[in-house]
Motif scaffolding. Structure first.
Motif, PDB file in Angstrom:
ATOM      1  N   ILE A   1     -20.895 -20.520 -18.578  1.00  0.00           N
ATOM      2  CA  ILE A   1     -20.276 -19.434 -19.335  1.00  0.00           C
ATOM      3  C   ILE A   1     -21.317 -18.542 -19.998  1.00  0.00           C
ATOM      4  CG2 ILE A   1     -18.826 -18.948 -21.365  1.00  0.00           C
ATOM      5  CD1 ILE A   1     -17.200 -21.441 -20.590  1.00  0.00           C
ATOM      6  N   THR A   2     -22.354 -19.136 -20.556  1.00  0.00           N
ATOM      7  CA  THR A   2     -23.333 -18.356 -21.323  1.00  0.00           C
ATOM      8  C   THR A   2     -24.386 -17.691 -20.448  1.00  0.00           C
ATOM      9  OG1 THR A   2     -24.694 -20.314 -21.731  1.00  0.00           O
ATOM     10  CG2 THR A   2     -23.031 -19.734 -23.390  1.00  0.00           C
ATOM     11  N   ASN A   3     -24.755 -18.281 -19.332  1.00  0.00           N
ATOM     12  CA  ASN A   3     -25.796 -17.730 -18.454  1.00  0.00           C
ATOM     13  C   ASN A   3     -25.174 -16.999 -17.275  1.00  0.00           C
ATOM     14  OD1 ASN A   3     -27.706 -18.826 -20.134  1.00  0.00           O
ATOM     15  ND2 ASN A   3     -28.134 -20.572 -18.808  1.00  0.00           N
ATOM     16  N   LYS A   4     -26.054 -16.431 -16.487  1.00  0.00           N
ATOM     17  CA  LYS A   4     -25.554 -15.798 -15.261  1.00  0.00           C
ATOM     18  C   LYS A   4     -25.031 -16.873 -14.311  1.00  0.00           C
ATOM     19  CE  LYS A   4     -30.166 -15.674 -13.444  1.00  0.00           C
ATOM     20  NZ  LYS A   4     -31.402 -15.104 -13.707  1.00  0.00           N
ATOM     21  N   PRO A   5     -23.953 -16.605 -13.600  1.00  0.00           N
ATOM     22  CA  PRO A   5     -23.279 -17.641 -12.815  1.00  0.00           C
ATOM     23  C   PRO A   5     -24.045 -18.120 -11.580  1.00  0.00           C
ATOM     24  CG  PRO A   5     -22.063 -15.552 -12.723  1.00  0.00           C
ATOM     25  CD  PRO A   5     -23.215 -15.360 -13.633  1.00  0.00           C
ATOM     26  N   GLY A   6     -25.066 -17.459 -11.145  1.00  0.00           N
ATOM     27  CA  GLY A   6     -25.758 -17.862  -9.927  1.00  0.00           C
ATOM     28  C   GLY A   6     -26.885 -18.851 -10.138  1.00  0.00           C
ATOM     29  N   ASN A   7     -26.994 -19.466 -11.302  1.00  0.00           N
ATOM     30  CA  ASN A   7     -28.086 -20.376 -11.613  1.00  0.00           C
ATOM     31  C   ASN A   7     -27.915 -21.700 -10.852  1.00  0.00           C
ATOM     32  OD1 ASN A   7     -30.226 -21.649 -12.768  1.00  0.00           O
ATOM     33  ND2 ASN A   7     -29.545 -21.341 -14.887  1.00  0.00           N
ATOM     34  N   THR A   8     -28.944 -22.100 -10.098  1.00  0.00           N
ATOM     35  CA  THR A   8     -28.878 -23.293  -9.262  1.00  0.00           C
ATOM     36  C   THR A   8     -28.793 -24.571 -10.096  1.00  0.00           C
ATOM     37  OG1 THR A   8     -30.217 -22.145  -7.621  1.00  0.00           O
ATOM     38  CG2 THR A   8     -29.991 -24.515  -7.369  1.00  0.00           C
ATOM     39  N   GLU A   9     -29.531 -24.623 -11.190  1.00  0.00           N
ATOM     40  CA  GLU A   9     -29.520 -25.835 -12.019  1.00  0.00           C
ATOM     41  C   GLU A   9     -28.130 -26.115 -12.592  1.00  0.00           C
ATOM     42  OE1 GLU A   9     -31.810 -23.341 -12.763  1.00  0.00           O
ATOM     43  OE2 GLU A   9     -33.547 -24.244 -11.781  1.00  0.00           O
ATOM     44  N   VAL A  10     -27.451 -25.061 -12.960  1.00  0.00           N
ATOM     45  CA  VAL A  10     -26.106 -25.225 -13.519  1.00  0.00           C
ATOM     46  C   VAL A  10     -25.154 -25.748 -12.442  1.00  0.00           C
ATOM     47  CG1 VAL A  10     -24.138 -24.005 -14.511  1.00  0.00           C
ATOM     48  CG2 VAL A  10     -26.449 -23.450 -15.261  1.00  0.00           C
ATOM     49  N   LEU A  11     -25.264 -25.228 -11.243  1.00  0.00           N
ATOM     50  CA  LEU A  11     -24.383 -25.686 -10.166  1.00  0.00           C
ATOM     51  C   LEU A  11     -24.682 -27.132  -9.779  1.00  0.00           C
ATOM     52  CD1 LEU A  11     -24.242 -22.502  -7.911  1.00  0.00           C
ATOM     53  CD2 LEU A  11     -22.521 -23.347  -9.513  1.00  0.00           C
ATOM     54  N   VAL A  12     -25.964 -27.509  -9.770  1.00  0.00           N
ATOM     55  CA  VAL A  12     -26.326 -28.899  -9.472  1.00  0.00           C
ATOM     56  C   VAL A  12     -25.763 -29.823 -10.548  1.00  0.00           C
ATOM     57  CG1 VAL A  12     -28.267 -30.513  -9.343  1.00  0.00           C
ATOM     58  CG2 VAL A  12     -28.362 -28.359  -8.092  1.00  0.00           C
ATOM     59  N   ALA A  13     -25.894 -29.422 -11.821  1.00  0.00           N
ATOM     60  CA  ALA A  13     -25.350 -30.234 -12.909  1.00  0.00           C
ATOM     61  C   ALA A  13     -23.830 -30.319 -12.806  1.00  0.00           C
ATOM     62  CB  ALA A  13     -25.753 -29.654 -14.255  1.00  0.00           C
ATOM     63  N   LEU A  14     -23.194 -29.253 -12.438  1.00  0.00           N
ATOM     64  CA  LEU A  14     -21.738 -29.222 -12.328  1.00  0.00           C
ATOM     65  C   LEU A  14     -21.244 -30.149 -11.217  1.00  0.00           C
ATOM     66  CD1 LEU A  14     -19.295 -27.658 -13.548  1.00  0.00           C
ATOM     67  CD2 LEU A  14     -19.530 -26.097 -11.625  1.00  0.00           C
ATOM     68  N   PHE A  15     -21.814 -29.985 -10.021  1.00  0.00           N
ATOM     69  CA  PHE A  15     -21.371 -30.815  -8.897  1.00  0.00           C
ATOM     70  C   PHE A  15     -21.858 -32.257  -9.019  1.00  0.00           C
ATOM     71  CE2 PHE A  15     -21.076 -26.599  -6.719  1.00  0.00           C
ATOM     72  CZ  PHE A  15     -19.708 -26.630  -6.567  1.00  0.00           C
ATOM     73  N   GLY A  16     -23.046 -32.453  -9.567  1.00  0.00           N
ATOM     74  CA  GLY A  16     -23.566 -33.812  -9.745  1.00  0.00           C
ATOM     75  C   GLY A  16     -22.745 -34.615 -10.734  1.00  0.00           C
ATOM     76  N   SER A  17     -22.402 -33.990 -11.853  1.00  0.00           N
ATOM     77  CA  SER A  17     -21.621 -34.721 -12.854  1.00  0.00           C
ATOM     78  C   SER A  17     -20.210 -35.007 -12.366  1.00  0.00           C
ATOM     79  CB  SER A  17     -21.589 -33.949 -14.166  1.00  0.00           C
ATOM     80  OG  SER A  17     -20.961 -32.697 -13.992  1.00  0.00           O
ATOM     81  N   SER A  18     -19.603 -34.058 -11.686  1.00  0.00           N
ATOM     82  CA  SER A  18     -18.250 -34.321 -11.178  1.00  0.00           C
ATOM     83  C   SER A  18     -18.275 -35.406 -10.098  1.00  0.00           C
ATOM     84  CB  SER A  18     -17.615 -33.042 -10.646  1.00  0.00           C
ATOM     85  OG  SER A  18     -18.365 -32.525  -9.569  1.00  0.00           O
ATOM     86  N   GLY A  19     -19.318 -35.431  -9.290  1.00  0.00           N
ATOM     87  CA  GLY A  19     -19.458 -36.496  -8.292  1.00  0.00           C
ATOM     88  C   GLY A  19     -19.676 -37.858  -8.932  1.00  0.00           C
ATOM     89  N   MET A  20     -20.452 -37.888 -10.028  1.00  0.00           N
ATOM     90  CA  MET A  20     -20.692 -39.148 -10.715  1.00  0.00           C
ATOM     91  C   MET A  20     -19.405 -39.664 -11.364  1.00  0.00           C
ATOM     92  SD  MET A  20     -23.604 -40.181 -13.540  1.00  0.00           S
ATOM     93  CE  MET A  20     -24.597 -38.807 -13.087  1.00  0.00           C
ATOM     94  N   ILE A  21     -18.609 -38.770 -11.906  1.00  0.00           N
ATOM     95  CA  ILE A  21     -17.324 -39.179 -12.482  1.00  0.00           C
ATOM     96  C   ILE A  21     -16.418 -39.738 -11.383  1.00  0.00           C
ATOM     97  CG2 ILE A  21     -15.190 -38.309 -13.537  1.00  0.00           C
ATOM     98  CD1 ILE A  21     -16.949 -36.352 -15.141  1.00  0.00           C
ATOM     99  N   ALA A  22     -16.379 -39.067 -10.255  1.00  0.00           N
ATOM    100  CA  ALA A  22     -15.538 -39.536  -9.147  1.00  0.00           C
ATOM    101  C   ALA A  22     -16.004 -40.894  -8.634  1.00  0.00           C
ATOM    102  CB  ALA A  22     -15.545 -38.512  -8.022  1.00  0.00           C
TER     103      ALA A  22
END
Length: 113
Positions: free
Chosen positions: A65-86
């Motif tokens: 929300i706060t940064n530009k949406p194309g940041n790779t680190e944010v996407l890795v954290a997003l998909f990594g955390s959701s995968g870990m929860i699953a």
């Protein structure tokens, strides 16, 4: 004089059947408690992993929300955390499923005798 087959054998009374069934359920619940105690540490590890992943997911959402949406680190954290929860949720569900199937099998096998 012949004796009819099964004349000397009495069928168990309803009270005896209920008592046997109750003993069987108590035994199965005791087995389930021992099984839960054996894997207590594993369940706590998965719970900690899930909490960590949820916090990482919140952080990734904040960064998205706060940064530009194309940041790779944010996407890795997003998909990594959701995968870990699953993954951790799937392991906990698998563990409980196996435990309850074992108890169900114990009750079914004991109910025959």
């Amino acid at each position: 004089m012949s004796v009819p087959p099964g004349a000397g054998v009495r069928a168990p009374s309803t009270a005896a059947k209920f008592k046997r069934r109750r003993e069987l359920v108590d035994t199965a619940l005791g087995a389930l408690e021992r099984l839960m105690a054996m894997f207590k540490i594993e369940r706590y590890v998965y719970l900690l992993l899930t909490m960590f992943a949820f916090l990482l997911l919140l952080y990734a959402a904040y960064m998205l929300i706060t940064n530009k949406p194309g940041n790779t680190e944010v996407l890795v954290a997003l998909f990594g955390s959701s995968g870990m929860i699953a993954m951790s949720s799937a392991r906990i569900i698998y563990f409980f499923n196996r435990s309850f199937k074992l108890i169900e099998q114990l009750i079914e096998d004991g109910g025959d005798g």
